[in-house]
Design a protein around this motif. Structure first.
Motif, PDB file in Angstrom:
ATOM      1  N   THR A  29       0.807  -1.216   0.000  1.00 52.72           N
ATOM      2  CA  THR A  29       0.000   0.000   0.000  1.00 52.72           C
ATOM      3  C   THR A  29       0.844   1.273   0.000  1.00 52.72           C
ATOM      4  OG1 THR A  29      -0.199  -0.183   2.391  1.00 52.72           O
ATOM      5  CG2 THR A  29      -2.023  -1.070   1.085  1.00 52.72           C
ATOM      6  N   LEU A  30       2.150   1.116   0.222  1.00 53.27           N
ATOM      7  CA  LEU A  30       3.073   2.257   0.131  1.00 53.27           C
ATOM      8  C   LEU A  30       3.912   2.158  -1.140  1.00 53.27           C
ATOM      9  CD1 LEU A  30       4.381   2.413   3.827  1.00 53.27           C
ATOM     10  CD2 LEU A  30       2.681   3.921   2.752  1.00 53.27           C
ATOM     11  N   GLY A  31       3.429   1.393  -2.109  1.00 52.28           N
ATOM     12  CA  GLY A  31       4.158   1.225  -3.356  1.00 52.28           C
ATOM     13  C   GLY A  31       5.441   0.425  -3.178  1.00 52.28           C
ATOM     14  N   GLY A  32       5.441  -0.466  -2.167  1.00 46.58           N
ATOM     15  CA  GLY A  32       6.612  -1.284  -1.895  1.00 46.58           C
ATOM     16  C   GLY A  32       7.624  -0.622  -0.976  1.00 46.58           C
ATOM     17  N   GLU A  33       7.378   0.636  -0.641  1.00 45.83           N
ATOM     18  CA  GLU A  33       8.280   1.372   0.243  1.00 45.83           C
ATOM     19  C   GLU A  33       8.090   0.907   1.690  1.00 45.83           C
ATOM     20  OE1 GLU A  33       9.668   5.980   0.332  1.00 45.83           O
ATOM     21  OE2 GLU A  33       7.527   5.618   0.270  1.00 45.83           O
ATOM     22  N   THR A  34       9.125   1.051   2.506  1.00 43.96           N
ATOM     23  CA  THR A  34       9.000   0.703   3.916  1.00 43.96           C
ATOM     24  C   THR A  34       8.306   1.837   4.667  1.00 43.96           C
ATOM     25  OG1 THR A  34      11.114   1.670   4.576  1.00 43.96           O
ATOM     26  CG2 THR A  34      11.141  -0.647   3.839  1.00 43.96           C
ATOM     27  N   PRO A  35       7.604   1.516   5.749  1.00 40.56           N
ATOM     28  CA  PRO A  35       6.993   2.575   6.542  1.00 40.56           C
ATOM     29  C   PRO A  35       8.000   3.608   7.046  1.00 40.56           C
ATOM     30  CG  PRO A  35       5.973   0.496   7.080  1.00 40.56           C
ATOM     31  CD  PRO A  35       7.140   0.184   6.178  1.00 40.56           C
ATOM     32  N   VAL A  36       9.202   3.164   7.441  1.00 46.01           N
ATOM     33  CA  VAL A  36      10.183   4.138   7.934  1.00 46.01           C
ATOM     34  C   VAL A  36      10.632   5.074   6.811  1.00 46.01           C
ATOM     35  CG1 VAL A  36      12.329   2.796   7.678  1.00 46.01           C
ATOM     36  CG2 VAL A  36      12.109   4.435   9.527  1.00 46.01           C
ATOM     37  N   ALA A  37      10.784   4.570   5.607  1.00 47.28           N
ATOM     38  CA  ALA A  37      11.149   5.436   4.478  1.00 47.28           C
ATOM     39  C   ALA A  37      10.024   6.425   4.179  1.00 47.28           C
ATOM     40  CB  ALA A  37      11.479   4.599   3.240  1.00 47.28           C
ATOM     41  N   ALA A  38       8.777   5.956   4.260  1.00 46.30           N
ATOM     42  CA  ALA A  38       7.636   6.849   4.030  1.00 46.30           C
ATOM     43  C   ALA A  38       7.577   7.933   5.104  1.00 46.30           C
ATOM     44  CB  ALA A  38       6.342   6.044   3.996  1.00 46.30           C
ATOM     45  N   MET A  39       7.838   7.575   6.349  1.00 52.58           N
ATOM     46  CA  MET A  39       7.836   8.575   7.420  1.00 52.58           C
ATOM     47  C   MET A  39       8.964   9.584   7.219  1.00 52.58           C
ATOM     48  SD  MET A  39       6.718   6.610  10.941  1.00 52.58           S
ATOM     49  CE  MET A  39       8.214   5.685  11.080  1.00 52.58           C
ATOM     50  N   ARG A  40      10.129   9.107   6.816  1.00 54.31           N
ATOM     51  CA  ARG A  40      11.258  10.015   6.564  1.00 54.31           C
ATOM     52  C   ARG A  40      10.938  10.959   5.401  1.00 54.31           C
ATOM     53  NH1 ARG A  40      16.473   8.815   8.572  1.00 54.31           N
ATOM     54  NH2 ARG A  40      17.343   9.666   6.648  1.00 54.31           N
ATOM     55  N   ALA A  41      10.052  10.530   4.484  1.00 51.81           N
ATOM     56  CA  ALA A  41       9.659  11.359   3.350  1.00 51.81           C
ATOM     57  C   ALA A  41       8.468  12.257   3.677  1.00 51.81           C
ATOM     58  CB  ALA A  41       9.324  10.465   2.151  1.00 51.81           C
ATOM     59  N   GLY A  42       8.010  12.227   4.941  1.00 54.18           N
ATOM     60  CA  GLY A  42       6.926  13.105   5.359  1.00 54.18           C
ATOM     61  C   GLY A  42       5.537  12.542   5.154  1.00 54.18           C
ATOM     62  N   ARG A  43       5.431  11.235   4.951  1.00 53.16           N
ATOM     63  CA  ARG A  43       4.121  10.608   4.695  1.00 53.16           C
ATOM     64  C   ARG A  43       3.605   9.889   5.939  1.00 53.16           C
ATOM     65  NH1 ARG A  43       6.205   7.425   0.134  1.00 53.16           N
ATOM     66  NH2 ARG A  43       4.300   6.214   0.301  1.00 53.16           N
ATOM     67  N   ARG A  44       3.578  10.599   7.032  1.00 48.50           N
ATOM     68  CA  ARG A  44       3.166  10.058   8.328  1.00 48.50           C
ATOM     69  C   ARG A  44       1.741   9.523   8.312  1.00 48.50           C
ATOM     70  NH1 ARG A  44       0.077  12.664  12.478  1.00 48.50           N
ATOM     71  NH2 ARG A  44      -0.022  14.363  10.996  1.00 48.50           N
ATOM     72  N   ALA A  45       0.818  10.262   7.717  1.00 52.65           N
ATOM     73  CA  ALA A  45      -0.599   9.876   7.754  1.00 52.65           C
ATOM     74  C   ALA A  45      -0.821   8.505   7.103  1.00 52.65           C
ATOM     75  CB  ALA A  45      -1.452  10.940   7.077  1.00 52.65           C
ATOM     76  N   GLU A  46      -0.173   8.255   5.968  1.00 54.73           N
ATOM     77  CA  GLU A  46      -0.316   6.957   5.301  1.00 54.73           C
ATOM     78  C   GLU A  46       0.176   5.828   6.191  1.00 54.73           C
ATOM     79  OE1 GLU A  46       0.947   6.654   1.057  1.00 54.73           O
ATOM     80  OE2 GLU A  46       1.598   8.720   1.442  1.00 54.73           O
ATOM     81  N   VAL A  47       1.313   6.048   6.832  1.00 53.21           N
ATOM     82  CA  VAL A  47       1.897   5.015   7.692  1.00 53.21           C
ATOM     83  C   VAL A  47       1.006   4.787   8.898  1.00 53.21           C
ATOM     84  CG1 VAL A  47       3.873   4.434   9.146  1.00 53.21           C
ATOM     85  CG2 VAL A  47       4.244   5.468   6.898  1.00 53.21           C
ATOM     86  N   ARG A  48       0.493   5.838   9.478  1.00 50.29           N
ATOM     87  CA  ARG A  48      -0.367   5.684  10.663  1.00 50.29           C
ATOM     88  C   ARG A  48      -1.665   4.962  10.328  1.00 50.29           C
ATOM     89  NH1 ARG A  48       1.072  10.341  14.379  1.00 50.29           N
ATOM     90  NH2 ARG A  48       3.271   9.885  14.703  1.00 50.29           N
ATOM     91  N   ARG A  49      -2.216   5.228   9.140  1.00 48.01           N
ATOM     92  CA  ARG A  49      -3.423   4.496   8.727  1.00 48.01           C
ATOM     93  C   ARG A  49      -3.147   3.003   8.644  1.00 48.01           C
ATOM     94  NH1 ARG A  49      -4.575   9.074   5.602  1.00 48.01           N
ATOM     95  NH2 ARG A  49      -3.447   8.256   3.796  1.00 48.01           N
ATOM     96  N   LEU A  50      -1.996   2.657   8.063  1.00 51.75           N
ATOM     97  CA  LEU A  50      -1.614   1.249   7.984  1.00 51.75           C
ATOM     98  C   LEU A  50      -1.438   0.628   9.359  1.00 51.75           C
ATOM     99  CD1 LEU A  50       1.045   1.130   5.125  1.00 51.75           C
ATOM    100  CD2 LEU A  50      -1.203   0.079   5.137  1.00 51.75           C
ATOM    101  N   ALA A  51      -0.773   1.345  10.242  1.00 55.23           N
ATOM    102  CA  ALA A  51      -0.538   0.843  11.597  1.00 55.23           C
ATOM    103  C   ALA A  51      -1.855   0.687  12.353  1.00 55.23           C
ATOM    104  CB  ALA A  51       0.419   1.769  12.348  1.00 55.23           C
ATOM    105  N   GLN A  52      -2.779   1.632  12.191  1.00 60.36           N
ATOM    106  CA  GLN A  52      -4.079   1.531  12.860  1.00 60.36           C
ATOM    107  C   GLN A  52      -4.864   0.329  12.381  1.00 60.36           C
ATOM    108  OE1 GLN A  52      -5.578   5.472  12.018  1.00 60.36           O
ATOM    109  NE2 GLN A  52      -5.300   6.089  14.154  1.00 60.36           N
ATOM    110  N   ALA A  53      -4.713  -0.016  11.118  1.00 58.71           N
ATOM    111  CA  ALA A  53      -5.438  -1.163  10.560  1.00 58.71           C
ATOM    112  C   ALA A  53      -4.956  -2.482  11.146  1.00 58.71           C
ATOM    113  CB  ALA A  53      -5.292  -1.184   9.046  1.00 58.71           C
ATOM    114  N   LEU A  54      -3.801  -2.503  11.776  1.00 55.52           N
ATOM    115  CA  LEU A  54      -3.259  -3.727  12.357  1.00 55.52           C
ATOM    116  C   LEU A  54      -3.926  -4.083  13.690  1.00 55.52           C
ATOM    117  CD1 LEU A  54       0.508  -3.012  11.683  1.00 55.52           C
ATOM    118  CD2 LEU A  54      -0.975  -4.582  10.409  1.00 55.52           C
ATOM    119  N   ALA A  55      -4.561  -3.105  14.314  1.00 54.90           N
ATOM    120  CA  ALA A  55      -5.166  -3.335  15.635  1.00 54.90           C
ATOM    121  C   ALA A  55      -6.442  -4.142  15.537  1.00 54.90           C
ATOM    122  CB  ALA A  55      -5.444  -2.008  16.317  1.00 54.90           C
TER     123      ALA A  55
END
Length: 126
Positions: free
Chosen positions: A100-126
């Motif tokens: 869902t991040l185009g194959g990118e890692t969540p940490v790379a997405a966060m470093r690129a300023g895409r916090r909201a996308e990563v948090r949505r993914l993390a919330q879906a794990l609960a």
């Protein structure tokens, strides 16, 4: 931690820093760095031959203002903890490419300023 588990994290994470290394890079006292770990601003695991506590170097970001901890890590780490992840599992998730991040890692997405996308993914794990 067994060798397979550790080598998998090593393969995913790459560069690691000990807490004294983090203190040097951030120009902080070691007790302050331990506080960052205790408050979940930084995540890490015990690893290596001497089983020292280490954190991924990717959690430190260097800008024109100097080097600092990746600001969005704490909230994401909290979401992963709430989903039942221990620190090693959280690290594995943060450093594994997500479709869902185009194959990118969540940490790379966060470093690129895409916090909201990563948090949505993390919330879906609960």
């Amino acid at each position: 931690m067994n060798d397979i588990h550790e080598s998998t994290l090593d393969d995913l994470v790459g560069d690691w820093l000990t807490l004294p290394d983090v203190a040097d890079v951030l120009d902080l006292e070691i007790r302050r760095v331990r506080g960052l770990v205790a408050d979940r601003h930084l995540l890490g695991v015990k690893r290596g031959e001497r089983t020292t506590f280490q954190v991924p170097a990717a959690f430190l970001v260097t800008t024109d203002d100097g080097t600092h901890v990746l600001e969005t890590l704490r909230g994401t780490a909290t979401l992963l903890q709430d989903a039942g992840f221990d620190d090693a599992e959280a690290l594995r998730w943060l450093f594994t490419g997500q479709d869902t991040l185009g194959g990118e890692t969540p940490v790379a997405a966060m470093r690129a300023g895409r916090r909201a996308e990563v948090r949505r993914l993390a919330q879906a794990l609960a």
